[in-house]
Design a protein around this motif. Structure first.
Motif, PDB file in Angstrom:
ATOM      1  N   PHE A 167       0.874  -1.174   0.000  1.00  0.00           N
ATOM      2  CA  PHE A 167       0.000   0.000   0.000  1.00  0.00           C
ATOM      3  C   PHE A 167       0.910   1.223   0.000  1.00  0.00           C
ATOM      4  CE2 PHE A 167      -2.286  -3.351   2.419  1.00  0.00           C
ATOM      5  CZ  PHE A 167      -3.156  -3.684   1.394  1.00  0.00           C
ATOM      6  N   SER A 168       1.118   1.791  -1.181  1.00  0.00           N
ATOM      7  CA  SER A 168       2.224   2.731  -1.323  1.00  0.00           C
ATOM      8  C   SER A 168       1.966   4.069  -0.639  1.00  0.00           C
ATOM      9  CB  SER A 168       2.542   2.936  -2.804  1.00  0.00           C
ATOM     10  OG  SER A 168       1.377   3.314  -3.477  1.00  0.00           O
ATOM     11  N   ALA A 169       0.713   4.412  -0.388  1.00  0.00           N
ATOM     12  CA  ALA A 169       0.451   5.701   0.257  1.00  0.00           C
ATOM     13  C   ALA A 169       0.508   5.602   1.783  1.00  0.00           C
ATOM     14  CB  ALA A 169      -0.907   6.240  -0.182  1.00  0.00           C
ATOM     15  N   MET A 170       0.715   4.403   2.304  1.00  0.00           N
ATOM     16  CA  MET A 170       0.807   4.241   3.761  1.00  0.00           C
ATOM     17  C   MET A 170       2.270   4.144   4.169  1.00  0.00           C
ATOM     18  SD  MET A 170      -1.868   1.372   4.861  1.00  0.00           S
ATOM     19  CE  MET A 170      -3.489   1.212   4.259  1.00  0.00           C
ATOM     20  N   THR A 171       2.511   4.354   5.458  1.00  0.00           N
ATOM     21  CA  THR A 171       3.878   4.180   5.930  1.00  0.00           C
ATOM     22  C   THR A 171       4.189   2.685   5.995  1.00  0.00           C
ATOM     23  OG1 THR A 171       3.316   3.988   8.256  1.00  0.00           O
ATOM     24  CG2 THR A 171       3.645   6.223   7.405  1.00  0.00           C
ATOM     25  N   GLU A 227       2.439   1.093   8.936  1.00  0.00           N
ATOM     26  CA  GLU A 227       1.000   0.916   8.680  1.00  0.00           C
ATOM     27  C   GLU A 227       0.739  -0.261   7.755  1.00  0.00           C
ATOM     28  OE1 GLU A 227      -0.662   5.497   9.177  1.00  0.00           O
ATOM     29  OE2 GLU A 227      -0.026   4.780   7.215  1.00  0.00           O
ATOM     30  N   LEU A 286       0.935  -3.235   9.875  1.00  0.00           N
ATOM     31  CA  LEU A 286      -0.242  -3.288  10.753  1.00  0.00           C
ATOM     32  C   LEU A 286      -1.464  -3.804   9.993  1.00  0.00           C
ATOM     33  CD1 LEU A 286       0.212  -0.001  12.809  1.00  0.00           C
ATOM     34  CD2 LEU A 286       0.184  -2.337  13.712  1.00  0.00           C
ATOM     35  N   GLU A 291       8.823   4.546   9.570  1.00  0.00           N
ATOM     36  CA  GLU A 291       7.968   5.728   9.401  1.00  0.00           C
ATOM     37  C   GLU A 291       7.979   6.277   7.978  1.00  0.00           C
ATOM     38  OE1 GLU A 291       5.872   6.568  11.723  1.00  0.00           O
ATOM     39  OE2 GLU A 291       6.755   4.902  12.848  1.00  0.00           O
TER      40      GLU A 291
END
Ligand SMILES: Nc1ncnc2c1ncn2[C@@H]1O[C@H](COP(=O)(O)OP(=O)(O)OP(=O)(O)O)[C@@H](O)[C@H]1O
Ligand SMILES: [Mg+2]
Lengths: 269, 293, 282
Positions: A90-94, A97, A100, A146
């Motif tokens: 999921f490239s827009a998440m850290t 995340e 998680l 992060e």
């Protein structure tokens, strides 16, 4: 003991049989490789096992349950995780995340606890973050937790995908060409990672074109060609199997002929 | 009388089919629900209105002019709105949203320009006397509707089956990536498909305007409900399905109006849409491929 | 509730705008909930209309008190959301979009044709039961709930399924259930907004819930963006205030709101507030 087995597993796409009556058994605690020429049906087999593609016929048994008709998310709940051939983080998440998200079904807080910020919510999130950090440590990405996942270099994205899949300690991990695009040093550290994963109790089923890698780490190998299983056994026995040699050599000859015909467009096997 | 109603239903259904054909063609080939489609319908009707009222054209000239004009508008809008997204491989909902925003802007602009009132084609544009066979009345306008639909459908079938262009279009519908590899110029084909769709919608707009004798900017928007029902019931992207579903919907609407209440026409149409989504989302006629999430 | 005199004056003078800001904020949130799971519903105006009509009937015909009517106004929209959402949400997103635009069109026809619903004249004489504080209390609660849900595993799952639904499913996210939950939640929000609007304005008619309002609600969310629940509310406020500030603007509202969507999708995919929330607990 068998963790995963398929019986007569078949998938047709508009006239093409991508997976054709495959019987396969994956032993608990093993590293099992699936190899075969391009288009042999390896990814389709993985999609069938993880539920992204429905079988035309045949069945899949996982840990004693028939999962052939189970929805994708429920298979994850039974302890199955995977990576994708073309990276799908999921490239827009850290980075954290992403991992998680891999723990989604293990976090127990319900909507009520989330909205009211009950102690259960905080407890569940804290445990999840700890587990996610452990998974990042496993693949060596702790220092980048992060960063935005999309900003990571290619090799790190591959490792992030493994961390995300491993976070919930699955029984079975499916890796679709994990070494693709890696240099020899990266490949050997990946081999070490796969061994660590197996030693920690997760069975690994992987697709890989890098034969050295496959010979090095797998306990068993299944060879597919045109969707059909043409070999099943220990890696050492492959070289003696005429059907396998023919599948690969035949493919190579075809590629060479094609290359001579249209100039440069040789397709590497 | 039932047979009269069935005939009326088929006549009405012919326009629905004509309208939906272009819509489903566009989706089938370009993989976009293009909501500006309803605007081509309104545009066609307005072009015919101006051609007949201002310039005194006959309907035989106004109809093709309107169809060609709407076709060109469709090409222009596709180019303005969708080429960029197509090149980026944007998700299908992005294209849908762009065309949605654009169509609201277009209808609103048209209303600002021409006002919201209902306009009519000149009364003498087509003969008023009806023909009667075996007790069934068919007006000349209705004849024109069915005739035009039949001609356009046959021409479309001939184009798709009998020409290299049609083969290219079908190749692109089935395997866009492969079509590109086969050296088909997909950008030109997209323009062509847009033109065809706009052409069909524009012709549909004139015919409906003629048949109900009411033309106003939002008429295309009001047609969209029928368009949706027909393309879902027929199966998204399925031309043959759209043709059958269009005729069927016309008959069902006429029967609903005749035996239940004309106020229920839309509700019945929508109920059919929802029922098909629940039971056979790939359409009733089984050629379209279901597009899963 | 009594306000201090200066506030009372202010509220009285600008009452309509103040109500519209709050109600449109709720509508923008209802759009946000669906967009946040990667789906597109064009039925927000239709859901609002269902809430408005059903609540007005409960007040006018059944004489129910408002504290019953307001929560009950979400029932009918939620049922419609289920009837449309269950079959479509397992399919590609275009099916939901198509079915929800269709819903708007068909409801308009039904309002026009059914005598109980007042036909073209709509329903009038609805008692003014909506208080400003109710609207803003609900808006704040909605933002707070969505914020907290967003900062949790559910929020992560929503973003994951927006980006790649198949990968999200492999992570164990029940994508279909979240989509359905989001659609129902959005219908509930829109329905309540409709009930508040109906009981603030005395009159409702079929054209208030048609195509243009449906698109306008989408333009709120796309202008603001969907990074956080504040963003769509901001979008709603900008687009609600513009016609108040610029004279003669309201004629061009349809053109403007439509173009906002075109430009936002083509050039500003994250909206004006291109922020995204971080969802890590501590
Ligand atoms: N969704 C699909 N629709 C149609 N055909 C498909 C689909 N997925 C796979 N195929 C076809 O099935 C065959 C097997 O593909 P698959 O991706 O499983 O091969 P693979 O062994 O993983 O190949 P590679 O080594 O190139 O990754 C190919 O011919 C492919 O084109
Ligand atoms: Mg593959």
């Amino acid at each position: 003991m068998t963790l995963l087995s398929t019986a007569g597993l078949t998938r047709k796409f508009a006239g093409l049989v991508a997976v054709d009556g495959v019987d396969m058994a994956v032993e608990v605690g093993s590293v099992h490789a699936v190899i075969g020429p391009n288009g042999a049906g390896k990814t389709t087999l993985f999609n069938l096992i993880s539920g992204l593609v429905e079988p035309t016929s045949g069945s899949i048994d996982f840990n004693g349950n028939d999962i052939s008709r189970l929805p994708v998310h429920a298979r994850a709940g039974l302890g199955m995780a995977r990576s994708f051939q073309n990276i799908r983080i999921f490239s827009a998440m850290t980075v954290l995340e992403n991992v998680l998200t891999g723990l989604h079904s293990t976090i127990t807080a319900g909507v009520g606890a989330i909205v009211l910020r009950l102690p259960g919510f905080h407890r569940a999130e804290k445990t999840a973050v700890e587990r996610a950090r452990m998974a990042l440590e496993l693949v060596g990405l702790s220092s980048k937790s992060e960063l935005l996942a999309g900003a990571l270099p290619y090799g790190d994205q591959r490792r992030l995908e493994i961390a995300r899949a491993m976070a919930a300690h699955p029984r079975l991990l499916l890796l679709d060409e994990p070494a693709a695009g890696m240099n020899p040093a990266e490949t050997s550290s990946l081999a070490a990672l796969v061994r660590r994963i197996r030693d920690a109790g997760t069975t690994v089923l992987l697709v890989e074109h890098d034969m050295g890698f496959v010979m090095d780490i797998s306990d068993a190998v299944t060879v597919l060609n045109f969707g059909r299983r043409i070999f099943h056994g220990p890696p050492g026995a492959i070289r003696q199997e005429p059907a396998v040699i023919e599948a690969y050599l035949g493919k190579k000859m075809a590629a060479r002929l094609a290359a001579r015909k249209d100039g440069q467009k040789a397709i590497a096997p | 009388m039932l047979s009269q109603q069935l005939v009326n239903g088929v006549l009405l259904g012919a326009t629905y089919a004509l309208f939906a054909l272009g819509f489903t063609l566009m989706f089938g080939v370009l993989r976009v629900i293009n909501l500006t489609y309803g605007f081509y319908f309104s545009a066609g009707a307005f072009i015919a209105l101006f051609a007949t009222r201002q310039w005194g054209f006959s309907i035989w000239l106004a109809l093709p002019l309107a169809a060609i004009g709407s076709g060109l508008i469709a090409v222009l809008l596709d180019w303005l709105l969708l080429t960029r997204l197509r090149a980026k491989g944007a998700p299908e909902l992005a294209s849908l949203m762009v065309t949605l925003g654009a169509v609201l802007a277009l209808y609103s602009a048209m209303t600002l320009l021409f006002g919201p009132d209902i306009r009519r084609l000149p009364p003498d544009v087509i003969g008023a006397d009806a023909l009667v066979f075996a007790g069934i009345r068919v007006t000349q306008a209705q004849f024109l509707v069915v005739g035009t639909t039949a001609v356009l459908v046959l021409a479309l079938v001939a184009l798709m089956r009998g020409t290299r262009l049609g083969v290219g279009i079908r190749a692109m519908a089935e395997r866009p990536d492969a079509a590109e590899l086969m050296g088909i110029d997909t950008a030109r084909l997209a323009a062509l498909v847009s033109f065809l769709s706009g052409f069909l919608a524009g012709a549909g707009g004139v015919l409906i305007g003629l048949n109900f004798n009411a033309i106003q900017p939002y008429m295309g928007e009001q047609m969209m409900l029928r368009g949706f029902v027909v393309i879902i019931v027929g199966g998204l992207g399925d031309l043959r399905g759209a043709l059958i579903a269009g005729l069927l919907l016309g008959v069902i609407e006429v029967l609903t109006a005749g035996y239940l209440d004309s106020g229920l026409k839309e509700a019945v149409a929508f109920a059919i849409l929802v029922a098909v989504l629940w039971t056979r989302p790939s359409g009733l006629f089984g050629q379209a491929v279901l597009r899963r999430a | 509730m009594t306000y201090p005199p200066w506030l009372d004056d202010f509220l009285w003078t600008y009452q309509n705008v103040i109500h519209a800001l709050g109600i449109n904020g709720l509508l923008a949130l209802s759009m946000y909930v669906v967009l946040a799971v990667g789906q597109l519903s064009l039925g927000q105006a239709a859901f609002m209309g269902l809430g408005a009509y059903s609540s007005a009937l409960m007040t006018l015909k059944l004489h129910l008190p408002f504290f019953v009517v307001l929560p009950a106004s979400c029932v009918v929209p939620a049922l419609f959301a289920l009837a449309i959402g269950v079959p479509t949400l397992r399919l590609s997103g275009v099916y939901l979009a198509i079915a929800t635009i269709g819903l708007g069109e068909v409801l308009r026809a039904i309002y026009l044709n059914l005598d109980v619903l007042g036909g073209a004249l709509g329903l009038s004489g609805i008692p003014q039961r909506t208080e400003t504080w109710m609207i803003y209390l609900l808006l704040i609660v909605a933002i707070a709930v969505l914020w907290r849900v967003g900062h949790s595993r559910i929020g992560r799952a929503m973003e994951a399924m927006r980006e790649d639904p198949n990968a999200a499913q492999v992570m164990g996210v029940n994508v279909q259930r979240y989509r359905l939950g989001a659609l129902v939640a959005s219908a509930v929000l829109a329905g309540v907004a409709g009930a508040l609007g109906a009981h603030a304005s005395n009159f409702i008619g079929p054209n208030e819930y048609g195509f243009e309002p449906a698109v306008t609600i989408l333009s709120y969310a796309l202008l603001g963006g969907i990074g956080t629940p504040f963003a769509p509310v901001l979008g709603a406020w900008i687009l609600t205030l513009l016609p108040e500030v610029l004279r003669g603007f309201s004629d061009f509202r349809g053109v403007f709101n439509g173009l906002i969507i075109v430009l936002a999708v083509l050039f500003l995919p994250n909206g004006l507030l291109a922020l995204r929330m971080k969802r890590r607990a501590a």
